[in-house]
Scaffold this motif. Structure first.
Motif, PDB file in Angstrom:
ATOM      1  N   CYS A   1      50.358  29.562  37.930  1.00  0.00           N
ATOM      2  CA  CYS A   1      50.232  30.972  37.570  1.00  0.00           C
ATOM      3  C   CYS A   1      51.273  31.781  38.336  1.00  0.00           C
ATOM      4  O   CYS A   1      51.386  31.679  39.555  1.00  0.00           O
ATOM      5  CB  CYS A   1      48.827  31.469  37.909  1.00  0.00           C
TER       6      CYS A   1
ATOM      7  N   CYS B   1      49.173  34.536  40.753  1.00  0.00           N
ATOM      8  CA  CYS B   1      48.393  34.181  41.942  1.00  0.00           C
ATOM      9  C   CYS B   1      48.713  32.785  42.477  1.00  0.00           C
ATOM     10  O   CYS B   1      48.227  32.398  43.527  1.00  0.00           O
ATOM     11  CB  CYS B   1      46.896  34.301  41.661  1.00  0.00           C
TER      12      CYS B   1
ATOM     13  N   ALA C   1      47.858  29.886  41.303  1.00  0.00           N
ATOM     14  CA  ALA C   1      46.892  28.815  41.013  1.00  0.00           C
ATOM     15  C   ALA C   1      47.572  27.722  40.202  1.00  0.00           C
ATOM     16  O   ALA C   1      48.435  27.994  39.366  1.00  0.00           O
ATOM     17  CB  ALA C   1      45.702  29.381  40.238  1.00  0.00           C
TER      18      ALA C   1
ATOM     19  N   CYS D   1      45.179  32.132  33.287  1.00  0.00           N
ATOM     20  CA  CYS D   1      44.816  31.656  34.611  1.00  0.00           C
ATOM     21  C   CYS D   1      43.315  31.847  34.801  1.00  0.00           C
ATOM     22  O   CYS D   1      42.787  32.941  34.616  1.00  0.00           O
ATOM     23  CB  CYS D   1      45.594  32.428  35.666  1.00  0.00           C
TER      24      CYS D   1
ATOM     25  N   ALA E   1      41.784  31.766  37.547  1.00  0.00           N
ATOM     26  CA  ALA E   1      41.519  32.479  38.793  1.00  0.00           C
ATOM     27  C   ALA E   1      41.736  33.977  38.649  1.00  0.00           C
ATOM     28  O   ALA E   1      40.926  34.774  39.110  1.00  0.00           O
ATOM     29  CB  ALA E   1      42.411  31.917  39.901  1.00  0.00           C
ATOM     30  N   CYS E   2      42.835  34.395  38.007  1.00  0.00           N
ATOM     31  CA  CYS E   2      43.140  35.828  37.993  1.00  0.00           C
ATOM     32  C   CYS E   2      43.309  36.404  36.590  1.00  0.00           C
ATOM     33  O   CYS E   2      43.491  37.606  36.441  1.00  0.00           O
ATOM     34  CB  CYS E   2      44.399  36.109  38.827  1.00  0.00           C
TER      35      CYS E   2
HETATM   36 ZN    ZN Z   1      46.392  33.455  38.485  1.00  0.00          ZN
END
Ligand code: ZN
Ligand code: GTP
Ligand code: MG
Lengths: 223, 121
Positions: B70, B73, B75, B84, B86-87
């Motif tokens: 990503c 972030c 990831a 992503c 995560a974000c």
């Molecule tokens: Zn991310």
């Protein structure tokens, strides 16, 4: 003894792609890389497209398959010059294979279609030197595919949503597909098409004609 | 297969310029997304004999797994994801897995016989 090469082969591959691109420029050809899952309808789309564009532009086709010459035979049956490539196992065409195929094709055409090996992953990674990338995506594959195979879709100049004649038989709406394509292929022109009924083929062909005009800024017959 | 042609050409040039008369192994790096290692091995055995010093050369393949990262972030993913997890940023990019490199070859030369010590790794 040990001989260190540290030779990057991908750079070599990029040089061949660049050579293909230069060759298209010199000959005034617009080259389109057609990719999509096995059975997405790439050859059927060509069978619907070539009878309209071949008389005006002069088309040639490179067919890429792991094995068999079936798709090449389908194109040859339309009277369009075609070279069949068999990759013998490789899951995508590479620029050197395309360069070799170009040697076999007659000059004078304005449009080259390259049907890549049926696969949504690897062909998207390999630059073969074509000018436009088109993903053929059939409604029967389901609307989750652009999110699962984002590379192909994110790099596409156009997405042909194929087999839309089958939508009434599926519990999915056209909007389900258009929504996900709007997210995963925001830069791509999207054409819902049925090679079976002919729906949408006009708009798709008009896009191709516009690409030729944009690339060379003069209509066919004047170059 | 065109890729094997490229490997052959690179090996031929290197072997010729270093006076290697018999190549015992060719070491390459192949990203998971760049080529199929099995297809390469198969094509290698079929093609290597075209340059006699390579006739018995083994192809040693180091594979590199594909990873997507990503941009926002950092990831990391082992398969392509649309967003992503995560974000939420769109389309993590392929970071590794496209490598295609001939690293080095090993062999016997006409002057020194078989040896691989003393040379840089
Ligand atoms: Zn991310
Ligand atoms: N109903 C319907 N079927 C289609 C349409 N287009 C293709 N098909 C069918 O889908 C199947 C696969 O079509 P092809 O054109 O061979 O697909 P392809 O993408 O070229 O396949 P590969 O080259 O093997 O990857 C065939 O049975 C076609 O008849 C369409 O618009 N509507
Ligand atoms: Mg086909």
């Amino acid at each position: 003894m040990k001989v260190i090469l540290a030779r990057d082969l991908q750079a070599a591959s990029e040089r061949v792609a660049e050579a293909n691109r230069n060759r298209f420029r010199q000959h005034g050809v617009l080259a389109i890389n057609l990719m999509g899952s096995p059975g997405a309808g790439k050859t059927a789309l060509l069978e619907a497209t070539l009878p309209r564009l071949h008389p005006r532009y002069g088309c040639t086709v490179v067919e890429g398959d792991i094995a068999t010459t079936r798709d090449g035979e389908r194109i040859a049956a339309l009277g369009v010059p075609v070279v069949q490539l068999n990759t013998g196992g490789a899951c995508h065409l590479d620029p050197a294979m395309v360069a070799r195929a170009l040697e076999e094709l007659p000059g004078g055409g304005r449009l080259l279609f390259v049907e890549n090996v049926g696969n949504l992953v690897c062909p998207a990674e390999v630059d073969i030197g074509t000018d436009r990338t088109v993903v053929v995506f059939s409604v029967t594959e389901g609307p989750d595919k652009p999110e699962k195979y984002p590379l192909a879709f994110s790099r596409a100049d156009a997405v042909v949503l194929s087999k839309v004649d089958l939508l009434p038989h599926l519990d999915l709406r056209r909007e389900d597909f258009l929504d996900v394509l709007g997210r995963c292929a925001p830069a791509a022109a999207v054409f819902p098409v049925s090679a079976r009924t002919g729906e949408g083929v006009d708009a798709w062909c008009a896009w191709i004609e516009a690409q030729v005009t944009n690339q060379y800024s003069h209509p066919p017959g004047e170059g | 297969m065109a890729l094997v042609e490229e490997i052959l050409t690179a090996c031929r040039q290197a072997a010729t310029s270093h006076g290697v008369t018999k190549v015992t192994a060719v070491h390459i790096t192949v990203g998971e997304m760049a080529a199929c290692a099995d297809a390469l091995r198969f094509a290698w055995v079929a093609c290597r004999g075209r340059f006699p010093p390579l006739e018995e050369a083994a192809l040693d393949i180091r594979t590199v797994p594909a990873t997507w990262v990503c941009a926002r972030c950092g990831a990391e993913y082992r398969e392509p994801v649309g967003r992503c997890q995560a974000c939420g940023a769109a389309l993590p990019r392929l970071q590794s897995g496209l490598e295609l490199r001939v690293d080095y070859l090993e062999g016997d030369d006409d002057r020194h016989g078989r040896a691989s010590a003393g040379l840089p790794a």
